[in-house]
Design a protein around this motif. Structure first.
Motif, PDB file in Angstrom:
ATOM      1  N   LEU A 129     -68.461  39.870  75.509  1.00 11.65           N
ATOM      2  CA  LEU A 129     -68.411  40.373  76.879  1.00 11.65           C
ATOM      3  C   LEU A 129     -69.677  41.142  77.227  1.00 11.65           C
ATOM      4  O   LEU A 129     -70.212  41.029  78.344  1.00 11.65           O
ATOM      5  N   LYS A 130     -70.177  41.907  76.280  1.00  9.29           N
ATOM      6  CA  LYS A 130     -71.414  42.659  76.510  1.00  9.29           C
ATOM      7  C   LYS A 130     -72.605  41.711  76.681  1.00  9.29           C
ATOM      8  O   LYS A 130     -73.510  41.975  77.481  1.00  9.29           O
ATOM      9  N   GLU A 131     -72.623  40.616  75.910  1.00 10.13           N
ATOM     10  CA  GLU A 131     -73.699  39.641  76.044  1.00 10.13           C
ATOM     11  C   GLU A 131     -73.679  39.018  77.440  1.00 10.13           C
ATOM     12  O   GLU A 131     -74.723  38.874  78.083  1.00 10.13           O
ATOM     13  N   THR A 140     -68.625  38.273  84.176  1.00  4.69           N
ATOM     14  CA  THR A 140     -67.732  38.618  83.059  1.00  4.69           C
ATOM     15  C   THR A 140     -66.306  38.123  83.292  1.00  4.69           C
ATOM     16  O   THR A 140     -65.669  37.598  82.381  1.00  4.69           O
ATOM     17  N   LYS A 141     -65.796  38.259  84.505  1.00  2.00           N
ATOM     18  CA  LYS A 141     -64.430  37.783  84.786  1.00  2.00           C
ATOM     19  C   LYS A 141     -64.352  36.269  84.672  1.00  2.00           C
ATOM     20  O   LYS A 141     -63.389  35.718  84.137  1.00  2.00           O
ATOM     21  N   GLY A 142     -65.371  35.590  85.164  1.00  2.97           N
ATOM     22  CA  GLY A 142     -65.395  34.139  85.063  1.00  2.97           C
ATOM     23  C   GLY A 142     -65.475  33.672  83.622  1.00  2.97           C
ATOM     24  O   GLY A 142     -64.850  32.670  83.243  1.00  2.97           O
ATOM     25  N   PHE A 146     -62.910  31.307  81.567  1.00  2.00           N
ATOM     26  CA  PHE A 146     -63.325  30.105  80.841  1.00  2.00           C
ATOM     27  C   PHE A 146     -62.741  30.103  79.426  1.00  2.00           C
ATOM     28  O   PHE A 146     -62.351  29.039  78.921  1.00  2.00           O
ATOM     29  N   LEU A 147     -62.658  31.255  78.801  1.00  2.00           N
ATOM     30  CA  LEU A 147     -62.037  31.329  77.475  1.00  2.00           C
ATOM     31  C   LEU A 147     -60.566  30.951  77.546  1.00  2.00           C
ATOM     32  O   LEU A 147     -60.044  30.272  76.652  1.00  2.00           O
ATOM     33  N   ARG A 148     -59.893  31.391  78.613  1.00  2.00           N
ATOM     34  CA  ARG A 148     -58.483  30.994  78.779  1.00  2.00           C
ATOM     35  C   ARG A 148     -58.371  29.491  79.029  1.00  2.00           C
ATOM     36  O   ARG A 148     -57.451  28.834  78.530  1.00  2.00           O
ATOM     37  N   ASP A 149     -59.319  28.959  79.794  1.00  2.00           N
ATOM     38  CA  ASP A 149     -59.362  27.506  79.997  1.00  2.00           C
ATOM     39  C   ASP A 149     -59.462  26.788  78.655  1.00  2.00           C
ATOM     40  O   ASP A 149     -58.776  25.790  78.413  1.00  2.00           O
ATOM     41  N   LEU A 191     -66.569  22.577  84.880  1.00  2.00           N
ATOM     42  CA  LEU A 191     -65.642  23.678  84.646  1.00  2.00           C
ATOM     43  C   LEU A 191     -66.398  24.986  84.439  1.00  2.00           C
ATOM     44  O   LEU A 191     -66.038  26.025  85.013  1.00  2.00           O
ATOM     45  N   ALA A 192     -67.463  24.953  83.633  1.00  2.00           N
ATOM     46  CA  ALA A 192     -68.262  26.166  83.403  1.00  2.00           C
ATOM     47  C   ALA A 192     -68.895  26.658  84.704  1.00  2.00           C
ATOM     48  O   ALA A 192     -68.937  27.867  84.972  1.00  2.00           O
ATOM     49  N   ALA A 193     -69.366  25.723  85.525  1.00  2.00           N
ATOM     50  CA  ALA A 193     -70.010  26.099  86.784  1.00  2.00           C
ATOM     51  C   ALA A 193     -69.024  26.714  87.765  1.00  2.00           C
ATOM     52  O   ALA A 193     -69.403  27.525  88.622  1.00  2.00           O
ATOM     53  N   LYS A 194     -67.744  26.352  87.670  1.00  2.00           N
ATOM     54  CA  LYS A 194     -66.718  26.971  88.511  1.00  2.00           C
ATOM     55  C   LYS A 194     -66.480  28.412  88.103  1.00  2.00           C
ATOM     56  O   LYS A 194     -66.083  29.238  88.930  1.00  2.00           O
ATOM     57  N   ARG A 195     -66.689  28.720  86.843  1.00  2.00           N
ATOM     58  CA  ARG A 195     -66.351  30.044  86.328  1.00  2.00           C
ATOM     59  C   ARG A 195     -67.524  31.023  86.352  1.00  2.00           C
ATOM     60  O   ARG A 195     -67.317  32.224  86.564  1.00  2.00           O
ATOM     61  N   VAL A 196     -68.738  30.543  86.089  1.00  2.00           N
ATOM     62  CA  VAL A 196     -69.892  31.454  86.046  1.00  2.00           C
ATOM     63  C   VAL A 196     -71.011  30.897  86.908  1.00  2.00           C
ATOM     64  O   VAL A 196     -71.117  29.679  87.110  1.00  2.00           O
TER      65      VAL A 196
END
Length: 521
Positions: A129-131, A140-142, A146-149, A191-196
């Motif tokens: 999370l710090k990274e 960070t929320k996204g 993504f981890l939950r995805d 999917l990654a682009a939707k989150r971050v």
């Protein structure tokens, strides 16, 4: 148990005596990790198993070569989801952790970009999370989403679909609603682009399909599960290399009464009345068995080993129309007196070039040798000193390149040294200063090497690309669609490439192969 000399790559295994011929028999083509895992499971069931392989060292793409005091591990560099290996050993009545030493890596890897920014991946969630916050605080929320995805896709895609057979159409029909709900039609990058929003983070979250031969912009988002594998189970190095893991698998097979024959290339699968009954070795020697298992690349199995037999689904024409994984340019080299040099370079580093999407398109779609490149650097000597002489380093540097099946395939005889020099220049300028002063041994594998050494179709690094319509039921089945008594394991069949995938393919196979008492039916 057979005694093998593993200090030298030019060994011939001492073979154990076979068990009584009243046992049902099985032949496994190829001593890759999938083939060895299949042989272990067959031996545990009570089959009399013989494994044939053309190489001098077991492990297939996970084998090794020894050169000037260095051990170059040729393929997989890490172990993820070690539980699939523990389950395999348990099925054979053995304790994996008593026979194979896994060392947890921390960090897993470091990603570097041309602008000087870095991303260090570790198991610790707070660190991660710090990274993310350091690179892009608004993401960070996204990232957490993504981890939950990834977790949801792991539970369904790996533990459910990936560990059971998908050779019946009904198997596919049952999972279609969940595939639709998870938007398996979308790519990992989408999917990654939707989150971050940060492009560096999008790359860091989406590049993992490249480890199993997939284009992150086109393979199904189900492969976001790889991120969950890392955070949940960790990343490990098998001490002694993956070749040591393969050695231990051979030990299990021989202790069961099985035979592993190296320097023994299968030239053809013998078929009688649409039933696989044996194999013919190069040179003409026939060997017969109740069950035939191919760990060879599916393209080689159907187009070459069954070249004299009519096929319906896996004809040469249909195979050539498939999307195949990219090729690999891999440079293995040893450096003198550098163990305490380059102290900021860890076990795994990913060095990005100038572009991401454009480079991937040139590799997978256009099939051209790009002016750009990204590199995966493996430095096992900082974890396992046995890979190099004291004080020295062993390196493995991989660059994804087009496979040989594109319209204008690359002539690697012409380009090999030019490209190797480009790789060296990039390393020297961005990661390993004065590298050229320390190199004293090296060897190169190109897609042509993969084609010749492993019979890899089009010289691809990971066989059939894991796109949505080349996965699960759409992928070559573990139970051959063409001939009775023929089974497939390894990267080109279900569930796919990668060490957990090929080990799981043997688990799936073990559930569909007849029990020994039924093998004669």
């Amino acid at each position: 148990m057979a005694s093998l000399d593993w200090t030298n790559s030019n060994f011939t295994p001492t073979l154990s005596e076979s068990k009584t011929t009243s046992q049902p028999s099985a032949i496994v083509i190829g001593a890759g990790l999938g083939g060895l895992a299949a042989a272990m499971r067959l031996g545990a069931k009570g089959y009399r198993v013989t494994v044939f392989d053309k190489l001098d060292v077991p492990g297939g793409r996970g084998s090794a070569i020894w050169q000037d005091g260095h051990r170059f591990d040729l393929g997989p560099t890490i172990v993820t989801v070690p539980q699939v290996l523990r389950d395999l050993w348990t099925a054979c009545g053995r304790d994996f952790d008593a026979e194979v030493e896994l060392k947890a890596l921390d960090p897993y890897y470091e990603i570097r970009w041309m602008d000087g920014s870095r991303f260090v991946a570790r198991k610790d969630k707070d660190h991660m999370l710090k990274e993310v916050q350091r690179i892009s605080p608004n993401d960070t929320k996204g990232y957490q989403q993504f981890l939950r995805d990834g977790e949801v896709r792991y539970l369904f895609g790996f533990e459910n679909v990936g560990r059971r057979s998908m050779h019946k159409l009904w198997d596919l029909i049952k999972i279609l609603p969940t595939f639709a709900w998870l938007r398996a039609d979308q790519s990992v990058y989408t999917l990654a682009a939707k989150r971050v929003k940060d492009e560096r983070l999008r790359m860091a979250l989406s590049f993992h399909p490249l480890f199993i031969g997939g284009d992150p912009f086109r393979v199904t988002s189900m492969y976001a599960l790889v991120n969950h594998l890392e955070t949940q189970f960790g990343v490990y190095y098998a001490m002694g290399g993956v070749v040591k893991l393969a050695q231990t698998m051979v030990d299990v097979i021989t202790s069961q009464g099985g035979i592993v024959k190296m320097h023994s290339e299968v030239d053809e699968i013998i078929v009688e009345s649409k039933k696989a009954v044996g194999v013919k070795l190069r040179g003409g020697e026939p060997n017969y068995a109740n069950v035939i298992v191919s760990n060879a690349d599916v393209g080689h199995t159907y187009e070459y080993l069954l070249r004299n037999k009519a096929k319906r689904r896996w004809t040469g024409k249909k195979l050539r129309r498939k999307r195949w994984s990219m090729g690999l340019f891999v440079w293995y080299f040893g450096t003198k007196g550098t163990r305490t040099l380059w102290n900021d370079v860890g076990h795994h580093t990913i060095l990005n070039g100038k572009s991401y999407r454009e480079l991937v398109d040139e590799i997978f779609i256009k099939g051209v040798l790009s002016e750009d490149m990204s590199l995966y650097i493996h430095r096992p000597s900082i974890t396992d000193p046995t890979v190099a002489p004291d004080g020295d380093d062993t390196f493995y540097v991989l660059s994804p390149v087009p496979h040989l099946g594109h319209a204008n395939p690359i002539d690697w005889k012409t380009h090999e040294e030019v490209y190797r020099q480009r790789v060296q220049d990039m390393l020297e300028a961005n990661l390993l200063p004065d590298l050229s002063k320390h190199i004293y041994t090296s060897t190169v594998f190109t897609p042509k090497t993969f084609h010749d050494r492993y019979h890899s179709y089009f010289g691809s690094g990971f066989s059939v690309e894991p796109r949505i319509f080349q996965s699960a039921w759409f992928r070559p089945h573990n139970v051959s669609e063409e001939f009775a008594n023929l089974y497939l394991v390894g990267a080109s069949t279900h569930p796919g490439a990668g060490l957990p995938g090929v080990i799981s393919s043997a688990e799936v196979f073990a559930d569909v192969v007849p029990e020994p008492e039924l093998a004669y039916v």
